[in-house]
Design an enzyme around this catalytic site. Structure first.
Site, short mmCIF file in Angstrom:
data_model
loop_
_atom_site.label_atom_id
_atom_site.label_comp_id
_atom_site.label_asym_id
_atom_site.label_seq_id
_atom_site.Cartn_x
_atom_site.Cartn_y
_atom_site.Cartn_z
N HIS A 131 -1.42 11.40 -1.95
CA HIS A 131 -2.67 10.85 -1.43
C HIS A 131 -3.69 11.92 -1.06
CE1 HIS A 131 -5.44 9.37 1.68
NE2 HIS A 131 -5.40 8.24 1.01
N HIS A 170 0.83 -1.21 0.00
CA HIS A 170 0.00 0.00 0.00
C HIS A 170 0.86 1.26 0.00
CE1 HIS A 170 -3.11 2.62 2.26
NE2 HIS A 170 -3.54 2.49 1.02
O1 G3P Z 1 -6.48 1.66 -3.28
C1 G3P Z 1 -6.77 1.16 -2.02
C2 G3P Z 1 -6.59 2.20 -0.94
O2 G3P Z 1 -5.40 2.88 -1.14
C3 G3P Z 1 -7.74 3.18 -0.91
O3 G3P Z 1 -7.66 4.05 0.17
O4 G3P Z 1 -7.22 6.26 1.17
O5 G3P Z 1 -5.46 4.51 1.20
O6 G3P Z 1 -6.05 5.63 -0.93
P1 G3P Z 1 -6.55 5.17 0.41
MG MG Z 2 -4.80 4.57 -2.34
#
Ligand code: G3P
Ligand code: MG
Length: 249
Positions: free
Chosen positions: A57, A15
């Site tokens: 992000h 992630h």
């Molecule tokens: O793509 C999955 C996840 O990254 C979505 O949530 O807020 O971490 O971008 P976020």
């Molecule tokens: Mg994401």
């Protein structure tokens, strides 16, 4: 039952590059994920005011850079000078925000597959989906696997489909609606990506029967990972790159 398309992606996905162990969405993070054996990473693609696709992000700059304000209001020239590493720790000071073009060169040289989450700034869904997809198609032309483009934004997914119909797309859901598969299929998606709390074996079977793959975020707990694996999940997005061994995927 509809047969799902072949799936070229690894099971484990880091992630934002390396979870929380390096400054998110920077090359330092992707490098750290690779050093832990992760062959695929998720990251967040957004646009500068002048239309350059890069990784960030948040809507604002303060949390992960030394800049201030709404990111989409700033030029790439200004954004490219920001420090996106020092917030995480002194050893990452000077780490820049990567453009999508820079990420493409890095990932292609290192054999890193990508899930590019289209993360539009406020009111920028269509432009962001269009440019992120067009740039991805250009940068990865003739390569395999192509990045998996995902978004919570249906407007962005629609624009991505119109701009680069050949790129695989996934519909992100925070809460899984009853018609999630219909919504994904309506936009020509090959997968849904759902928060783990809303996923169970029945939902995964339903998606598989519709010909869709299913991924889940952000799975950092071993019991949750095992529950989803037993339920037939196709991939897991995790921050816990130091706890989950991607060789088990
Ligand atoms: O793509 C999955 C996840 O990254 C979505 O949530 O807020 O971490 O971008 P976020
Ligand atoms: Mg994401």
């Amino acid at each position: 039952m509809t047969a799902a398309a072949p799936w070229p992606y690894p099971f484990w996905i880091a992630h934002r590059g390396a979870g929380k162990l390096a400054p998110e969405n920077t090359l330092a993070a992707f490098g750290l994920g690779l050093s832990h054996g992760y062959r695929m990473a998720e990251c967040d693609v957004t646009l500068s005011a002048d239309g350059v696709a890069y990784l960030l992000h948040d809507e604002r700059l303060e949390r992960t850079t030394d800049g201030r304000g709404v990111a989409v209001e700033q030029s790439w020239d200004a954004l490219s000078r920001l420090d996106a590493g020092a917030w995480h720790g002194a050893r990452h000071a000077g780490e820049p925000l990567p453009s999508l073009a820079t990420l493409a060169g890095f990932a292609q040289a290192r054999g890193l597959a990508l899930n590019l989450e289209i993360k539009p700034g406020p009111g920028d869904d269509a432009r962001c989906g269009r440019i992120a997809a067009a740039e991805t198609a250009r940068l990865w032309a003739g390569r395999s696997p192509l990045p998996l483009m995902s978004s919570f934004s249906r407007v962005a997914l629609q624009a991505a489909r119109d701009a680069a119909p050949g790129l695989p797309r996934a519909h992100l859901f925070e809460w899984l609606p009853a018609d999630a598969c219909e919504q994904a299929l309506d936009l020509g998606c090959v997968a849904i990506v759902a928060h783990f709390s809303g996923l169970d074996a029945a939902a995964i079977s339903l998606a598989h029967a519709a010909g869709l793959r299913v991924l889940s975020y952000t799975v950092n707990d071993a019991a949750v990972a095992e529950r989803l694996r037993a339920a037939g999940i196709d991939g897991l997005i995790t921050d816990a790159i130091d706890r989950f061994d991607p060789a088990t995927g």
